[in-house]
Write a protein that holds these residues in place. Structure first.
Motif, mmCIF file in Angstrom:
data_model
loop_
_atom_site.group_PDB
_atom_site.id
_atom_site.type_symbol
_atom_site.label_atom_id
_atom_site.label_comp_id
_atom_site.label_asym_id
_atom_site.label_seq_id
_atom_site.Cartn_x
_atom_site.Cartn_y
_atom_site.Cartn_z
ATOM 1 N N MET A 4 -0.096 -7.368 7.605
ATOM 2 C CA MET A 4 -0.790 -7.396 6.306
ATOM 3 C C MET A 4 -0.121 -6.510 5.262
ATOM 4 O O MET A 4 -0.517 -6.501 4.104
ATOM 5 C CB MET A 4 -2.245 -6.925 6.472
ATOM 6 C CG MET A 4 -3.195 -7.929 7.064
ATOM 7 S SD MET A 4 -3.150 -9.558 6.307
ATOM 8 C CE MET A 4 -3.903 -9.277 4.710
ATOM 9 N N ASP A 8 -0.251 -3.242 5.353
ATOM 10 C CA ASP A 8 -1.017 -2.008 5.209
ATOM 11 C C ASP A 8 -0.258 -0.838 5.836
ATOM 12 O O ASP A 8 -0.408 0.304 5.434
ATOM 13 C CB ASP A 8 -2.384 -2.176 5.884
ATOM 14 C CG ASP A 8 -3.361 -1.085 5.487
ATOM 15 O OD1 ASP A 8 -3.292 -0.628 4.324
ATOM 16 O OD2 ASP A 8 -4.179 -0.673 6.318
ATOM 17 N N PRO A 58 0.113 -5.960 0.169
ATOM 18 C CA PRO A 58 -1.017 -6.571 0.877
ATOM 19 C C PRO A 58 -1.688 -7.707 0.109
ATOM 20 O O PRO A 58 -1.986 -8.756 0.687
ATOM 21 C CB PRO A 58 -1.980 -5.399 1.056
ATOM 22 C CG PRO A 58 -1.114 -4.197 1.086
ATOM 23 C CD PRO A 58 0.048 -4.501 0.180
ATOM 24 N N HIS A 59 -1.902 -7.535 -1.199
ATOM 25 C CA HIS A 59 -2.632 -8.602 -1.904
ATOM 26 C C HIS A 59 -1.792 -9.869 -2.024
ATOM 27 O O HIS A 59 -2.321 -10.971 -2.020
ATOM 28 C CB HIS A 59 -3.136 -8.120 -3.262
ATOM 29 C CG HIS A 59 -2.080 -7.921 -4.298
ATOM 30 N ND1 HIS A 59 -1.444 -6.723 -4.483
ATOM 31 C CD2 HIS A 59 -1.541 -8.767 -5.202
ATOM 32 C CE1 HIS A 59 -0.567 -6.838 -5.455
ATOM 33 N NE2 HIS A 59 -0.587 -8.068 -5.916
ATOM 34 N N ALA A 96 -2.107 -11.563 1.344
ATOM 35 C CA ALA A 96 -3.422 -12.195 1.472
ATOM 36 C C ALA A 96 -3.465 -13.496 0.681
ATOM 37 O O ALA A 96 -4.016 -14.496 1.136
ATOM 38 C CB ALA A 96 -4.518 -11.242 1.002
ATOM 39 N N ARG A 97 -2.849 -13.498 -0.491
ATOM 40 C CA ARG A 97 -2.899 -14.697 -1.337
ATOM 41 C C ARG A 97 -2.104 -15.856 -0.765
ATOM 42 O O ARG A 97 -2.309 -17.008 -1.134
ATOM 43 C CB ARG A 97 -2.396 -14.363 -2.746
ATOM 44 C CG ARG A 97 -3.445 -13.594 -3.533
ATOM 45 C CD ARG A 97 -2.945 -13.220 -4.898
ATOM 46 N NE ARG A 97 -3.902 -12.337 -5.543
ATOM 47 C CZ ARG A 97 -3.704 -11.797 -6.741
ATOM 48 N NH1 ARG A 97 -2.585 -12.067 -7.401
ATOM 49 N NH2 ARG A 97 -4.605 -11.010 -7.263
ATOM 50 N N TYR A 150 -7.570 -11.086 7.059
ATOM 51 C CA TYR A 150 -7.640 -9.971 8.002
ATOM 52 C C TYR A 150 -9.074 -9.494 8.118
ATOM 53 O O TYR A 150 -9.731 -9.229 7.110
ATOM 54 C CB TYR A 150 -6.730 -8.842 7.503
ATOM 55 C CG TYR A 150 -6.892 -7.513 8.202
ATOM 56 C CD1 TYR A 150 -6.756 -7.396 9.573
ATOM 57 C CD2 TYR A 150 -7.150 -6.357 7.466
ATOM 58 C CE1 TYR A 150 -6.894 -6.170 10.207
ATOM 59 C CE2 TYR A 150 -7.278 -5.125 8.086
ATOM 60 C CZ TYR A 150 -7.158 -5.034 9.464
ATOM 61 O OH TYR A 150 -7.282 -3.809 10.073
ATOM 62 N N GLY A 198 -14.781 -11.552 -1.235
ATOM 63 C CA GLY A 198 -13.877 -12.232 -0.317
ATOM 64 C C GLY A 198 -13.064 -13.289 -1.032
ATOM 65 O O GLY A 198 -11.922 -13.571 -0.683
ATOM 66 N N LYS A 218 -10.706 -14.889 -3.713
ATOM 67 C CA LYS A 218 -9.581 -14.248 -4.374
ATOM 68 C C LYS A 218 -9.672 -14.363 -5.882
ATOM 69 O O LYS A 218 -9.046 -13.614 -6.621
ATOM 70 C CB LYS A 218 -8.283 -14.824 -3.856
ATOM 71 C CG LYS A 218 -8.118 -14.467 -2.374
ATOM 72 C CD LYS A 218 -6.834 -14.998 -1.797
ATOM 73 C CE LYS A 218 -6.713 -14.589 -0.347
ATOM 74 N NZ LYS A 218 -7.358 -15.540 0.568
ATOM 75 N N SER A 219 -10.437 -15.325 -6.366
ATOM 76 C CA SER A 219 -10.689 -15.384 -7.804
ATOM 77 C C SER A 219 -12.055 -16.007 -8.002
ATOM 78 O O SER A 219 -12.623 -16.565 -7.066
ATOM 79 C CB SER A 219 -9.614 -16.209 -8.518
ATOM 80 O OG SER A 219 -9.828 -17.569 -8.229
#
Lengths: 311, 234
Positions: free
Chosen positions: B51, B53, B72-73, B76-77, B82, B102, B104-105
């Motif tokens: 991820m 992190d 990380p973002h 995730a996108r 996670y 949760g 993303k937008s």
């Protein structure tokens, strides 16, 4: 007596709201990024100087709008190209960075505007008496400052509580890594919060500059009080910062207004018990009261009034 | 096309300690894979390194793209979800707000809507407007899983979802894992216990001392008593 109470309350609340305009940004930044920004009061100072520069060229109102935006921009750039790079080296490096930044800003202000106060005045459109109570008048400009501070406060709360960005900020206050791993661009949110915090401090400077004195030492005078506010309120707590700002604003204004001493209160025994301390007036010790409050709070409640982490 | 997630030669450090010492594994599209091992062998660190992190060294390819070194973002996108072990909910926000975060937008629509979550866990709907901090441990676990799903990931990495849960809650977790798999989403499950892992996984990896020490199907794993004794049983 009623007169003193009324005006001291008004001034106390006003001073408190000004403190809060700075403390809110400082405490949010600390909570999110773990950075105690020593240069925060410097944003307040450059706000006042930017306001002064703009007001003497094109007028107070353009300065009122543009100066905070400029300060916010400067803040965002400092976060993006300064603090973010230093971040990898840990908190000590960050602290030193903001500490040094405060000196750099102060020296820059000295270079550009000199060491003496500049002539930043209340605009004529606001230079009148708002009301008169008994024999004392209250200037309209102070009411304007109060209104600005309250409007700012409402605006901040609305953004935090009613918008999606506000939700992300609230979550990132305690769990920035988790928020990022859900796909939110936390570094940009950090930059935004740092910028908005700086802009708020800048706005406080723009409106406080004409009422107080715009001089290079204004950041240094205010900085320590600001730290008292956020520690007493509890690091990272907005509610705490708000109440502590008002508390310290009121304590300081009232203390200055009270011209009594222990001697006046309990008579000559005060001198026998406390010696010379017995005849010191409350007004004389007013400047140390916030720090006394700080020490007491740290002893009784080390997390601050509303904090939940050890300071 | 290669695997959905391909990890090779992954190294990671916590300060001076060398936690991951060359981890290799992959997860195929639509596959449930478990990563087993005792505490402290680096299972959680593996996921955190994927991820972003924990800074990773080595190669991590997701959907054919190298993601090692991304933020990380950004990771995730791309569709990696996670679910952390410590149930990192946002305690002062309500259950509903947690779920909204949760996504993303604001306008995201995906395989999961909030109503799907409430259908699996009616309890979350009942408590939708209470601060997440007052939920029980099991409810918080549900919430973290649902929150990640709201982001519509193609691969979810779940760290010890059943740890410390009552048997009834474990059932519910298993049910949700089933639903996730049914929708064609891949799962990387990190577990210490074998209860769920053996039942649902297609393949298992066992980790020991910072690298993979076993790879195989649940049947092969059950047959290999030596691996279980050496790397899992206490």
């Amino acid at each position: 007596m009623l007169e003193i109470i009324t005006f001291s309350t008004l001034n106390g609340v006003l001073y408190g709201m000004l403190l809060f305009m700075m403390a809110s940004g400082l405490t949010l930044i600390f909570s999110m990024m773990g950075v105690l920004n020593f240069a925060h009061a410097s944003f307040y100072m450059i706000g006042a100087y930017f306001g002064f520069e703009i007001s003497r060229r094109i007028g107070f109102w353009p300065g009122f709008v543009v100066a905070p935006l400029l300060v916010g921009g400067v803040g965002a750039l400092i976060e993006r190209f300064g603090l973010r790079r230093v971040h990898g080296y840990g908190h000590v490096a960050e602290l030193l960075f903001t500490f040094g930044l405060a000196f750099v800003i102060e020296e820059l202000v000295n270079m550009f505007w000199g060491r003496l106060p500049v002539d930043y005045r209340v605009p004529p459109s606001l230079d009148f008496v708002a009301f008169k109570l008994f024999d004392t008048t209250y200037p309209a400009y102070r009411m304007f400052m109060l209104a600005t501070a309250v409007a700012m406060f409402v605006f901040l709360i609305l953004i935090l509580k009613r918008t999606r960005v506000g939700l992300i900020i609230q979550a990132a206050l305690t769990h920035p890594n988790m928020v990022a791993m859900l796909g939110h661009d936390v570094p940009t949110v950090f930059m935004l919060v740092f910028g908005v915090g700086a802009a708020l401090a800048g706005l406080a400077g723009v409106i406080a500059g004409p009422a107080l004195v715009t001089q290079p030492s204004m950041a240094g005078l205010l900085g320590p009080i600001l730290f008292v506010v956020i520690v007493v309120g509890g690091l990272g707590s907005l509610t705490g910062a708000f109440l502590a700002s008002l508390l310290i604003g009121l304590v300081q204004t009232f203390a200055v207004a009270i011209n009594g001493s222990l001697f006046d209160l309990i008579g000559p025994t005060a001198t026998t018990i406390f010696g010379e301390l017995g005849s010191v007036t409350v007004a004389q010790i007013a400047p140390i009261l916030p720090y006394l409050l700080l020490v007491v709070v740290l002893i009784v409640r080390p997390t601050g009034l509303f904090g939940n982490r050890e300071t | 096309m290669g695997a959905l997630l391909e990890v090779s030669g992954l190294n990671a450090y916590y300060g001076k300690s060398h936690i991951l010492q060359g981890v290799d594994f992959q997860v195929e599209q639509g596959e449930i894979v478990s990563l087993l091992g005792r505490n402290g062998v680096g299972r959680s660190t593996t996921i955190k390194a994927i991820m972003g992190d924990v800074p990773p060294q080595g190669s991590i390819r997701f959907k054919g793209r190298e993601i090692a070194g991304m933020k990380p973002h950004q990771i995730a996108r791309l569709g990696l979800g996670y679910v952390p072990e410590n149930r990192d909910i946002f305690p002062s926000l309500t259950v509903r707000q947690n779920l909204l975060l949760g996504q993303k937008s604001a306008r995201q629509t995906g395989r999961w809507a909030m109503s799907d979550m409430f259908a699996v866990f009616p309890r979350l709907e009942e408590r939708a407007d209470t601060p997440a901090g007052v939920l029980s441990g099991g409810e918080q676990q549900m919430l973290t899983m649902c929150r990640t799903l709201m982001g519509d990931p193609d691969l979810v990495m779940i760290d010890e979802p059943t740890e410390g849960l009552a048997p009834m809650m474990v059932e519910l977790v298993a049910k949700l894992l089933g639903e996730i798999a049914e929708r064609g989403i891949s799962i990387l499950l990190v577990e210490q216990k074998l209860t769920i892992a053996l039942k649902i996984s297609r393949r298992l990896y066992v980790m020991g001392h910072g690298h993979i020490v076993f790879e195989g199907t649940p049947a092969e794993f059950v047959a290999d008593e030596r691996v279980r004794q050496e790397w899992l049983e206490v």
